[in-house]
Design a protein around this motif. Structure first.
Motif, PDB file in Angstrom:
ATOM      1  N   TRP A  93      73.266  62.421  89.107  1.00 15.32           N
ATOM      2  CA  TRP A  93      72.099  61.497  89.603  1.00 15.32           C
ATOM      3  C   TRP A  93      71.692  61.948  91.081  1.00 15.32           C
ATOM      4  CZ3 TRP A  93      76.652  59.454  88.305  1.00 15.32           C
ATOM      5  CH2 TRP A  93      77.467  58.833  89.434  1.00 15.32           C
ATOM      6  N   MET A  94      72.564  62.758  91.574  1.00 11.77           N
ATOM      7  CA  MET A  94      72.350  63.220  93.086  1.00 11.77           C
ATOM      8  C   MET A  94      72.164  64.768  93.040  1.00 11.77           C
ATOM      9  SD  MET A  94      75.798  61.755  94.791  1.00 11.77           S
ATOM     10  CE  MET A  94      76.470  60.362  94.752  1.00 11.77           C
ATOM     11  N   THR A  95      71.368  64.889  94.358  1.00 10.12           N
ATOM     12  CA  THR A  95      70.706  66.248  94.485  1.00 10.12           C
ATOM     13  C   THR A  95      72.040  67.194  94.761  1.00 10.12           C
ATOM     14  OG1 THR A  95      70.543  65.999  96.619  1.00 10.12           O
ATOM     15  CG2 THR A  95      68.628  65.405  95.297  1.00 10.12           C
ATOM     16  N   VAL A  96      71.739  68.565  94.644  1.00  5.73           N
ATOM     17  CA  VAL A  96      72.758  69.421  95.172  1.00  5.73           C
ATOM     18  C   VAL A  96      73.294  69.088  96.774  1.00  5.73           C
ATOM     19  CG1 VAL A  96      73.064  71.897  95.786  1.00  5.73           C
ATOM     20  CG2 VAL A  96      71.884  71.320  93.848  1.00  5.73           C
ATOM     21  N   ALA A  97      72.317  68.803  97.545  1.00 12.11           N
ATOM     22  CA  ALA A  97      72.916  68.423  98.945  1.00 12.11           C
ATOM     23  C   ALA A  97      73.648  67.090  98.992  1.00 12.11           C
ATOM     24  CB  ALA A  97      71.596  68.417  99.838  1.00 12.11           C
ATOM     25  N   ALA A  98      73.059  66.413  98.087  1.00 12.04           N
ATOM     26  CA  ALA A  98      73.861  64.820  98.257  1.00 12.04           C
ATOM     27  C   ALA A  98      75.162  64.975  97.538  1.00 12.04           C
ATOM     28  CB  ALA A  98      73.095  63.848  97.362  1.00 12.04           C
ATOM     29  N   ASN A  99      75.359  65.917  96.454  1.00  3.35           N
ATOM     30  CA  ASN A  99      76.680  65.961  95.799  1.00  3.35           C
ATOM     31  C   ASN A  99      77.574  66.662  97.121  1.00  3.35           C
ATOM     32  OD1 ASN A  99      77.667  65.794  93.073  1.00  3.35           O
ATOM     33  ND2 ASN A  99      75.375  66.227  92.840  1.00  3.35           N
ATOM     34  N   ALA A 100      77.051  67.793  97.810  1.00  4.12           N
ATOM     35  CA  ALA A 100      77.710  68.325  98.578  1.00  4.12           C
ATOM     36  C   ALA A 100      78.244  67.411  99.866  1.00  4.12           C
ATOM     37  CB  ALA A 100      77.176  69.863  99.216  1.00  4.12           C
ATOM     38  N   GLY A 101      77.649  66.540 100.204  1.00  3.91           N
ATOM     39  CA  GLY A 101      77.776  65.748 101.529  1.00  3.91           C
ATOM     40  C   GLY A 101      78.292  64.466 100.938  1.00  3.91           C
ATOM     41  N   PHE A 102      78.834  64.300  99.642  1.00  3.43           N
ATOM     42  CA  PHE A 102      79.212  63.019  99.288  1.00  3.43           C
ATOM     43  C   PHE A 102      80.407  62.679 100.227  1.00  3.43           C
ATOM     44  CE2 PHE A 102      82.016  60.455  96.666  1.00  3.43           C
ATOM     45  CZ  PHE A 102      81.162  59.571  96.439  1.00  3.43           C
ATOM     46  N   THR A 124      76.424  79.479 102.310  1.00  3.95           N
ATOM     47  CA  THR A 124      77.616  80.319 102.323  1.00  3.95           C
ATOM     48  C   THR A 124      77.779  80.417 100.600  1.00  3.95           C
ATOM     49  OG1 THR A 124      78.928  79.768 103.897  1.00  3.95           O
ATOM     50  CG2 THR A 124      80.302  80.746 102.410  1.00  3.95           C
ATOM     51  N   THR A 125      77.555  79.674  99.660  1.00  2.00           N
ATOM     52  CA  THR A 125      77.732  79.446  98.347  1.00  2.00           C
ATOM     53  C   THR A 125      76.738  79.940  97.589  1.00  2.00           C
ATOM     54  OG1 THR A 125      77.439  77.118  98.148  1.00  2.00           O
ATOM     55  CG2 THR A 125      79.709  78.060  98.154  1.00  2.00           C
ATOM     56  N   GLY A 126      75.324  80.514  98.260  1.00  2.00           N
ATOM     57  CA  GLY A 126      74.041  80.597  97.804  1.00  2.00           C
ATOM     58  C   GLY A 126      73.334  79.529  97.195  1.00  2.00           C
ATOM     59  N   LEU A 127      73.436  78.281  97.606  1.00  2.00           N
ATOM     60  CA  LEU A 127      72.749  77.219  97.023  1.00  2.00           C
ATOM     61  C   LEU A 127      71.802  76.356  97.787  1.00  2.00           C
ATOM     62  CD1 LEU A 127      76.026  75.378  95.166  1.00  2.00           C
ATOM     63  CD2 LEU A 127      74.028  76.760  94.229  1.00  2.00           C
ATOM     64  N   TRP A 128      71.665  77.005  99.218  1.00  2.00           N
ATOM     65  CA  TRP A 128      70.606  76.352 100.141  1.00  2.00           C
ATOM     66  C   TRP A 128      69.486  76.080  99.649  1.00  2.00           C
ATOM     67  CZ3 TRP A 128      71.104  72.867 103.343  1.00  2.00           C
ATOM     68  CH2 TRP A 128      69.977  72.562 104.414  1.00  2.00           C
ATOM     69  N   GLU A 129      68.755  77.121  98.924  1.00  2.00           N
ATOM     70  CA  GLU A 129      67.486  76.936  98.697  1.00  2.00           C
ATOM     71  C   GLU A 129      67.371  76.117  97.244  1.00  2.00           C
ATOM     72  OE1 GLU A 129      65.902  80.478  96.443  1.00  2.00           O
ATOM     73  OE2 GLU A 129      67.770  81.515  97.039  1.00  2.00           O
ATOM     74  N   PHE A 130      68.539  75.761  96.706  1.00  2.00           N
ATOM     75  CA  PHE A 130      68.294  74.757  95.382  1.00  2.00           C
ATOM     76  C   PHE A 130      68.823  73.335  96.069  1.00  2.00           C
ATOM     77  CE2 PHE A 130      69.307  79.047  93.914  1.00  2.00           C
ATOM     78  CZ  PHE A 130      68.348  78.938  92.954  1.00  2.00           C
ATOM     79  N   ARG A 131      68.897  73.080  97.246  1.00  2.00           N
ATOM     80  CA  ARG A 131      69.548  71.563  97.825  1.00  2.00           C
ATOM     81  C   ARG A 131      68.917  70.458  97.377  1.00  2.00           C
ATOM     82  NH1 ARG A 131      66.746  74.568 101.326  1.00  2.00           N
ATOM     83  NH2 ARG A 131      65.064  73.623 102.795  1.00  2.00           N
ATOM     84  N   ASP A 132      67.480  70.530  96.776  1.00  2.00           N
ATOM     85  CA  ASP A 132      66.640  69.363  96.196  1.00  2.00           C
ATOM     86  C   ASP A 132      66.991  69.384  94.588  1.00  2.00           C
ATOM     87  OD1 ASP A 132      66.340  68.636  99.001  1.00  2.00           O
ATOM     88  OD2 ASP A 132      64.546  69.806  98.973  1.00  2.00           O
ATOM     89  N   ARG A 145      80.014  76.730  92.046  1.00  2.00           N
ATOM     90  CA  ARG A 145      79.778  76.864  93.436  1.00  2.00           C
ATOM     91  C   ARG A 145      79.703  75.748  93.884  1.00  2.00           C
ATOM     92  NH1 ARG A 145      76.583  81.746  92.222  1.00  2.00           N
ATOM     93  NH2 ARG A 145      74.837  80.788  93.283  1.00  2.00           N
ATOM     94  N   LEU A 146      78.958  74.814  93.601  1.00  2.00           N
ATOM     95  CA  LEU A 146      78.519  73.394  94.078  1.00  2.00           C
ATOM     96  C   LEU A 146      79.910  72.526  94.130  1.00  2.00           C
ATOM     97  CD1 LEU A 146      76.936  71.219  95.372  1.00  2.00           C
ATOM     98  CD2 LEU A 146      75.969  70.828  93.120  1.00  2.00           C
ATOM     99  N   ALA A 147      80.550  72.737  92.814  1.00  2.00           N
ATOM    100  CA  ALA A 147      82.081  71.758  93.158  1.00  2.00           C
ATOM    101  C   ALA A 147      83.040  72.404  94.269  1.00  2.00           C
ATOM    102  CB  ALA A 147      82.673  72.167  92.015  1.00  2.00           C
ATOM    103  N   ILE A 148      82.786  73.518  94.576  1.00  4.00           N
ATOM    104  CA  ILE A 148      83.567  74.338  95.421  1.00  4.00           C
ATOM    105  C   ILE A 148      82.949  73.950  96.917  1.00  4.00           C
ATOM    106  CG2 ILE A 148      84.232  76.674  96.505  1.00  4.00           C
ATOM    107  CD1 ILE A 148      84.362  77.671  93.392  1.00  4.00           C
ATOM    108  N   ALA A 149      81.483  74.116  97.058  1.00  3.68           N
ATOM    109  CA  ALA A 149      81.059  73.794  98.180  1.00  3.68           C
ATOM    110  C   ALA A 149      81.238  72.342  98.707  1.00  3.68           C
ATOM    111  CB  ALA A 149      79.514  73.984  98.295  1.00  3.68           C
ATOM    112  N   ARG A 150      81.230  71.439  97.723  1.00  6.16           N
ATOM    113  CA  ARG A 150      81.450  70.051  97.884  1.00  6.16           C
ATOM    114  C   ARG A 150      82.959  69.825  98.383  1.00  6.16           C
ATOM    115  NH1 ARG A 150      81.246  65.889  93.296  1.00  6.16           N
ATOM    116  NH2 ARG A 150      82.840  66.990  92.682  1.00  6.16           N
TER     117      ARG A 150
END
Ligand SMILES: Nc1ncnc2c1ncn2[C@@H]1O[C@H](COP(=O)(O)OP(=O)(O)O)[C@@H](O)[C@H]1O
Ligand SMILES: [Mg+2]
Length: 262
Positions: A93-102, A124-132, A145-150
């Motif tokens: 239920w969280m965006t990519v950015a919210a997951n990373a910043g949890f 760095t993990t190539g997900l910035w453009e998918f942050r929302d 990649r998001l799990a690693i970034a988080r």
């Protein structure tokens, strides 16, 4: 600064259950390594790899011995030890950015600083453009990649990975290996990485630790120069080099040996 024994397992034993049905998953496992090392753990299924990682993560208390990080005993989970599993465990239920910043958000960290770090790791993990976007909108490789970034947004002292690329297709997996390798080279972080793939272990690791089953023990440690050399070398050349092949054969023969003894 490199300190030997940054991560230490001292005679660590883990027994699951009681009495006749008890399983000795780990018996007096001793292992110590330095800050900045990339330690790959391999061994047959059921030899205690995940158990060992769980004791360092703080999810599991050993029945005997102690596990410590940076001179302090591990007593439970903490952000200083980031964990990445085979299946990415994201909040749907969280965006990519919210997951990373949890993690930083939960700890009530300075918002601007946390945002900066989220941006850094998502880029760095190539997900910035998918942050929302939401996790379901991402491919399997992107989710991982998001799990690693988080995990990295928590600035862990050590990153623990349990077959993190095991569920990915072969091409995505190779790509993720290269990315993780680049992040490790850039940051000099300490990584403990479990894998079934001997090739992956010998390519990524500064050392391969081979475990034997029933009860789980450290069988042999094989130091590897390739991860540090690969920084300025073509990876295909590294993988076809005599040293790489010899190390891979050594690990494979240990694992085959165990299967024939079983
Ligand atoms: N929660 C548990 N309860 C009982 N036995 C377990 C549990 N977790 C793991 N085991 C047993 O401990 C041994 C080591 O398991 P594990 O650490 O998962 O091995 P690996 O990750 O190397 O495949 C296996 O024999 C497994 O069946
Ligand atoms: Mg496992």
């Amino acid at each position: 600064m490199t300190r030997p024994g940054f991560v230490r397992f001292d005679e660590v034993s883990v027994r699951y259950g009681e009495g006749a049905g008890a399983v000795l998953a780990l018996e007096r496992a001793d292992l110590a390594f330095a800050q900045g090392d990339f330690v790959c753990i391999v061994g047959p299924s059921g030899c205690g790899k995940t158990t060992m990682l769980q004791t360092l993560a703080g999810f599991l208390r050993p029945t005997g011995g102690t596990v410590s990080l940076d001179g302090r005993p591990v007593e439970g989970p903490a952000p200083e030890r980031g964990v990445v599993f085979q299946q990415p465990t994201l909040f749907p239920w969280m965006t990519v950015a919210a997951n990373a910043g949890f993690g930083p958000r939960m700890r009530g960290e300075n918002r601007a600083q946390a945002r900066e770090r989220v941006e850094y790791w998502l880029r760095t993990t190539g997900l910035w453009e998918f942050r929302d976007r939401y996790p379901y909108e991402l491919s399997g490789g992107m989710q991982q990649r998001l799990a690693i970034a988080r995990a990295l947004c928590n600035e862990p002292k050590v990153l623990l990975m349990d077959e993190p690329f095991g569920a990915l297709d072969a091409l995505t997996r190779e790509h993720m290996q290269e990315e993780l390798h680049a992040v490790w080279r850039r940051t000099g972080m300490t990584v403990v990485f479990i894998t079934h793939s001997v090739e992956e272990a010998v390519y990524l690791g500064t050392e391969v630790v081979v475990m034997s089953p029933r009860p789980g023990r450290i069988l042999e440690r094989i130091p590897l120069p390739f991860a540090r050399e690969a920084a300025d070398q073509d990876i295909r050349r590294v993988k076809s080099g005599a040293g790489f092949i010899a190390a891979r054969e050594r690990v494979l023969s240990l694992i085959w040996g165990m299967q024939h003894d079983a």
